[in-house]
Design a protein around this motif. Structure first.
Motif: not given
Length: 703
Positions: A60-62, A67-69, A81-84
């Motif tokens: 979000a916001g990138c 990719a969040p993972a 930070e890795a996450g949802a």
């Protein structure tokens, strides 16, 4: 945003749809180049593909679609930070042909950087396209500097921005899709090889199918939303099939037998490098996954070759893309293996099994071939107008004794006409350029003021600032800091302080070939060498990104065999079919060339011209043909047009007429031998001053 034309509603174009879908299944295939005439659904199909692409998860916001993972540790908006994350549709970003470098790779906010001391970076189209589709319409017309940036990003999967003391790097992995009309020029070989697959498209010649194209387009134009709704079921089915194929892809087995067929096929067609083997392997695997199989069959290898090899087997820029399917089948049969390239019975997959309607090239959808940009007039856009196809020539090649013109006898019009002769082998030519400093389109021939090249100075910007001259800007702002009340570390910079860097690079020119095809040129089959020389110059024009035109003269008149165009291939085709014979209307050829340049200056005033006159200097037909030719030649000198005469006169006794003609043109003469880059006789071939070429060719000019 208007509702796009549904992908499944495009009529026909099976190869185009299949190539796009394979890249949706496996982006590692490397993109698609779509070649074809205008109005054949190229752009329509590509734009429709984005609606079928699976959604992507992003941080979000990138601004760089991490990719969040597995976020990019070097992301300029990071660290993340890795996450949802959040889910959004895959983007399709269009790169305009006339885009600036800053728009493609991103730009630094110069005013904030100088005034606030911060590195404010605005991402470009490469960042927007990350994990999506980058679409370039008319990709063959893309400027060279943008092509270089695309090549770098495609090779490294990242974009590097190094300018004004700022270094930014971000991921840029995208599906590259380009469309082009070959009539407008070919791609550089480096960019051509970056496209994983290529397809040729053409409008259907079947009336029933053309009727269906028009019917669907009119229905879409009347009610885009309603039309899309009617095709929503088919769209959903294809979208689900893409997702299923992506999930199946890691389980597909590419056996040793299939790999051997792939390697043997690439070797048999003598493609350069190993990229073709890798692309074929990925394409065959994607084909199996698309068909719902976990084994790669011989039919997958064959289809992969038809999509991945045609644009890689071109040995020179004038070779037409294509593949000999009989030779392909022979190669696949020779290297067929019974263990894993065929069906359960060891066959090649084409035995008694029921054919899969949803297999390669299928999809179980209506036949498709839709319109492009709302129009489908069925025009070919070929090269059937103007020029000679050689059908009018009927005589035989004269004996070694030469033509009547060589004996000083004036033949009747049409006498001594010959069938077209083949061009001799092309060679690398000397560099020919236009004098002075131009401002034309970017290219590789003559010096010009460009946005790219070496910095030569600074000036106040006219309009938006594109290339900052940092030292000049600081120098302009420094004397005013105390008056402006500077108190912090940053400079107080105002708009009037900004300075634009002026740069010098190279431009492309209009190279207009004026070719003597009369009987005197046909003597002793000299035309073969002449055609070889012109073909060599055409190759040089292709490499330097020039426009070219072709004017020929023979018999009693001159004709524009090819109007100025970026398609150097078309000029080569016209040259091959050029018949010879008859009188030498030199004045008519020069006047026709002068008229072509006059019209072209109105269309493209910034593009400078270089006239290449290929002749032995003779002029026959009419009253005072030599004097008339001299007056026509002086028109070019009066307009300041750069010119060079390729002197084709041969034999022990030479009249030096070409050198005299070069003097009238204000240019220089060079022999066929001196035109070669490896010729000792002509070490220097730069156009100087008024368009003259220095070197041994000048010694033949009459005083």
């Amino acid at each position: 945003m208007s509702t796009p034309f549904p992908f499944t509603a495009v009529v026909g174009q099976d190869d185009l749809r299949l190539a796009l879908l394979l890249n949706a299944v496996s982006p590692a295939v490397g993109g698609v180049l779509v070649r074809g005439e205008k109005g054949t659904a190229k752009s329509t199909a590509v734009r429709a593909l984005s609606a079928l692409m699976p959604r992507v998860d992003v941080v979000a916001g990138c601004r760089f679609s991490c990719a969040p993972a597995t976020p990019d540790p070097a992301c300029p908006d990071g660290p993340h930070e890795a996450g949802a994350g959040v889910s959004r549709p895959a983007r399709m970003v269009e790169l305009p042909v006339g885009a600036s470098e800053d728009r493609l790779v991103g730009a630094l906010d110069i005013e904030r950087a100088l005034a606030e001391g911060v590195k404010a970076f605005e991402p470009g189209l490469l960042a927007d396209a990350h994990r999506g589709i980058l679409y370039v319409d008319e990709v063959n017309l893309l400027h060279d500097h943008l092509v270089d940036l695309l090549l770098d990003a495609a090779a490294m999967g990242a974009s590097y921005v190094e300018r004004e003391g700022v270094s930014v790097r971000h991921a840029a992995r995208f599906l590259l899709v380009g469309t082009m009309n070959p009539e407008e020029g070919e791609l550089r070989p480096q960019l051509l090889d970056r496209f994983g697959l290529t397809v040729e498209v053409a409008a259907s010649r079947e009336p029933d199918r053309r009727v269906e194209v028009v019917r669907r387009r009119l229905a879409y134009d009347d009610d885009p939303d309603g039309f899309a709704t009617r095709w929503a079921g088919e769209e959903s089915d294809v979208r689900a099939r893409i997702v299923a194929a992506r999930e199946l892809l890691p389980s597909v087995r590419l056996g040793d037998g299939a790999l051997l067929q792939i390697a043997a096929t690439c070797a048999a067609f003598e493609v350069d490098g190993m990229r073709a083997d890798i692309v074929m392997a990925r394409t065959a695997t994607a084909l199996a996954a698309w068909a719902g199989r976990t084994d790669v069959l011989a039919e997958d290898v064959r289809q992969a070759a038809l999509l991945a090899l045609p644009h890689r087997r071109r040995r020179n820029p004038f070779d037409a893309p294509g593949l000999d399917e009989d030779r392909l089948d022979e190669t696949l049969e020779e290297f067929a293996a019974d263990d894993d390239t065929g069906g359960p019975d060891g066959s090649d997959g084409s035995g008694d099994e029921e054919p899969d309607p949803d297999g390669p090239g299928g999809g179980g959808r209506p036949p498709q071939d839709g319109p492009d940009d709302g129009s489908h007039d069925g025009s070919h856009g070929g090269d059937n107008e103007g020029g000679s196809d050689g059908s009018e020539s009927s005589g035989q090649v004269p004996p070694q004794g030469g033509s009547p013109e060589d004996d000083g006898q004036a033949p009747s019009p049409g006498a001594g006409e010959q069938s077209p002769v083949r061009a001799a082998e092309p060679f690398r030519t000397k560099m020919l350029s236009v004098p002075g400093l131009g401002e034309g389109a970017a290219g590789r021939r003559s010096r010009a003021r460009t946005e790219h090249g070496r910095t030569t100075g600074a000036r106040r910007p006219r309009g938006g600032l594109t290339k900052l001259h940092l030292a000049a800007t600081v120098q302009a702002a420094a004397p005013h800091q105390r008056v402006r009340g500077r108190s912090g570390p940053g400079l107080v910079v105002r708009r009037d302080d900004l300075r634009q860097a002026t740069r010098e690079g190279r431009e492309g020119n209009l190279v207009l070939f004026v070719v003597d095809a009369s009987g005197s040129m046909a003597a002793r089959q000299r035309m073969s060498a002449v055609k070889g020389a012109v073909l060599s110059l055409l190759l040089d024009a292709y490499q330097r990104r020039d426009k070219v035109g072709l004017v020929t003269f023979r018999g009693s008149a001159a004709e524009v065999a090819l109007p100025p165009t970026s398609s150097v291939d078309a000029a080569a085709v016209r040259l091959e079919s050029l018949p010879t014979g008859g009188r030498t209307p030199l004045a008519a050829g020069l006047l026709r060339a002068h008229d072509v340049l006059r019209v072209e200056r109105l269309r493209d005033p910034a593009r400078r011209a270089l006239v290449v006159l290929v002749t032995d200097g003779r002029a026959t037909g009419g009253a005072e043909p030599v004097a008339l030719a001299g007056r026509a030649a002086r028109l070019f000198a009066a307009d300041g047009v750069a010119s060079v005469v390729v002197d084709c006169e041969s034999g022990l006794v030479r009249l030096g007429l070409a050198g005299q003609l070069a003097g009238e043109l204000g240019g220089s003469a060079v022999t066929l031998d001196e035109l070669r880059a490896d010729s000792i006789a002509g070490l220097v071939r730069d156009v100087q001053g008024n368009g003259r070429i220095s070197g041994p060719g000048n010694s033949r000019r009459a005083a």
